[in-house]
Scaffold this motif. Sequence first.
Motif, short mmCIF file in Angstrom:
data_model
loop_
_atom_site.label_atom_id
_atom_site.label_comp_id
_atom_site.label_asym_id
_atom_site.label_seq_id
_atom_site.Cartn_x
_atom_site.Cartn_y
_atom_site.Cartn_z
N ARG A 184 -125.06 -6.53 -58.87
CA ARG A 184 -125.78 -5.75 -59.89
C ARG A 184 -125.23 -6.12 -61.26
O ARG A 184 -124.04 -6.37 -61.42
CB ARG A 184 -125.59 -4.25 -59.66
CG ARG A 184 -125.97 -3.77 -58.27
CD ARG A 184 -125.59 -2.32 -58.06
NE ARG A 184 -125.71 -1.93 -56.66
CZ ARG A 184 -124.73 -2.07 -55.76
NH1 ARG A 184 -123.57 -2.57 -56.13
NH2 ARG A 184 -124.92 -1.70 -54.52
N ILE A 185 -126.11 -6.11 -62.25
CA ILE A 185 -125.69 -6.33 -63.63
C ILE A 185 -125.41 -4.96 -64.25
O ILE A 185 -126.22 -4.04 -64.14
CB ILE A 185 -126.78 -7.06 -64.43
CG1 ILE A 185 -127.03 -8.44 -63.81
CG2 ILE A 185 -126.37 -7.20 -65.90
CD1 ILE A 185 -128.30 -9.12 -64.30
N ALA B 209 -122.59 -17.53 -64.21
CA ALA B 209 -122.11 -17.70 -65.59
C ALA B 209 -121.42 -19.05 -65.77
O ALA B 209 -121.69 -19.78 -66.73
CB ALA B 209 -121.17 -16.56 -65.95
N THR B 210 -120.55 -19.39 -64.82
CA THR B 210 -119.82 -20.66 -64.91
C THR B 210 -120.77 -21.84 -64.85
O THR B 210 -120.66 -22.79 -65.64
CB THR B 210 -118.78 -20.76 -63.78
OG1 THR B 210 -117.89 -19.64 -63.86
CG2 THR B 210 -117.96 -22.04 -63.89
N ALA C 253 -119.38 -12.86 -65.26
CA ALA C 253 -119.92 -12.44 -66.55
C ALA C 253 -121.43 -12.28 -66.41
O ALA C 253 -122.08 -12.99 -65.63
CB ALA C 253 -119.59 -13.49 -67.61
N GLY C 254 -121.99 -11.36 -67.17
CA GLY C 254 -123.42 -11.09 -67.10
C GLY C 254 -124.25 -12.07 -67.92
O GLY C 254 -123.71 -12.87 -68.69
N LEU D 3 -119.95 -8.88 -72.70
CA LEU D 3 -120.87 -7.83 -73.18
C LEU D 3 -121.49 -7.10 -72.01
O LEU D 3 -121.82 -5.92 -72.10
CB LEU D 3 -121.98 -8.46 -74.03
CG LEU D 3 -121.54 -9.20 -75.29
CD1 LEU D 3 -122.72 -9.98 -75.86
CD2 LEU D 3 -121.01 -8.21 -76.32
N ASP D 4 -121.68 -7.84 -70.91
CA ASP D 4 -122.18 -7.25 -69.66
C ASP D 4 -121.51 -7.99 -68.51
O ASP D 4 -120.89 -9.04 -68.69
CB ASP D 4 -123.71 -7.34 -69.58
CG ASP D 4 -124.23 -8.78 -69.66
OD1 ASP D 4 -123.46 -9.67 -70.08
OD2 ASP D 4 -125.41 -9.01 -69.30
N ILE D 5 -121.62 -7.42 -67.33
CA ILE D 5 -120.85 -7.91 -66.18
C ILE D 5 -121.69 -7.87 -64.91
O ILE D 5 -122.68 -7.15 -64.83
CB ILE D 5 -119.57 -7.06 -65.98
CG1 ILE D 5 -119.93 -5.59 -66.03
CG2 ILE D 5 -118.51 -7.42 -67.00
CD1 ILE D 5 -118.79 -4.62 -66.10
#
Length: 396
Positions: free
Chosen positions: A279-280, A330-331, A295-296, A264-266
């Motif tokens: 940066r997101i 994210a992980t 991943a965001g 959905l975001d990165i």
Amino acid sequence: MTFRTLDDADLTGKRALVRVDFNVPMHEGEVSDDTRLRAAVPTIAKLRAGGAKVILLAHFDRPKGKVVPEMSLAPITPALAKVLGLPVAFAADCVGPAAADAIAAIRNGDVLLLENVRFHAGEEKNDPEFAKALAANGDLYVNDAFSAAHRAHASTEGLAHILPAYAGEQMRLELSALERALGNPERPVLGIVGGSKVSTKLDLLRHLVTKLDKLAIGGGMANTFLYAQGHDVGASYCEKDMAETAREIIRLAGQNNCKLFLPLDIVVAEKMAPGAPARIRSLGAVDEHERILDAGPETTERLCRAMDNSKTLIWNGPLGVFEMPPFDKATMSAAHHAAELVKAGKIVAVAGGGDTVAALNAAGVVDDFTFVSTAGGAFLEWMEGKELPGVAALSK
């Protein structure tokens, strides 16, 4: 499938040929990680307690059917003896007089490691004559090397058709965990598949969308899916020629009622370097010089909620460049969340694959998961729904 286990075997005075995976990392002539040696301990202990001679078969590296001194198993013997807390004998060959004499010299309950089976061309060719030469030194065969079970070699498959064949304790543990995760799981089942390339995991993705209730796609391969949906991925790694394949997998997921989770975001940066300014971004809002590297937070939060609403999790591949903070968030967050759910008894979590194991080790949660497979290629082929020759040969 059902398998013969050592519970079914009469071991007293028997010569047990045990296929193990001792293809361990070495540094300056010594074992640098004894994980695979420790994995063999329960089977060795059970055979010793039953009064068998324990004769270990293993490969090391890729000598391609020739004797390569640098690929001898001899340097592994001291490390194995240390792990077992008892002497381990070594034979300079796995067949012929050297093997036979070494076996004759040990007593019931003793442990003997035979030289690299891949020093013989007949091993990887699954040559029947070489399998017979191996079998001549045993009364029964035990396969405890799930990680080599996707290879139809003499010591992983051929022997099982000559001698009474049993699954070792590590093999039994692995097969039991995999059955819980994908064979006969408690639903809903959530899968996480990460890594860089769609092209290397095509069979996996196509199979999983027919088996899972939910599938989250992360890592570099998520970029290909985003591109396939029309989102700009800037300078990110992306297999643009796989876009139609990604769309096919999206359609297949829909047809099989498998809910697909894409980012959905990165998290982006202009350089893939430790501590690089990150940066997101929302989807599509990527500058031409920026690369998607994780991943965001919104994507991660949704994945954790999906875990909360699942009973089984199967995980292969990281969600970002986990080796390089800050692109490990994210992980790490997902790994810790899964571990907490397992500890609370709310989910069965099975993971496997080299990068996945490394990521879970980095997060410090390997021991908290229900099961973590170190099998690599065999784990991946099992996830793809393929029959593993070494496993099939053990079926009753």
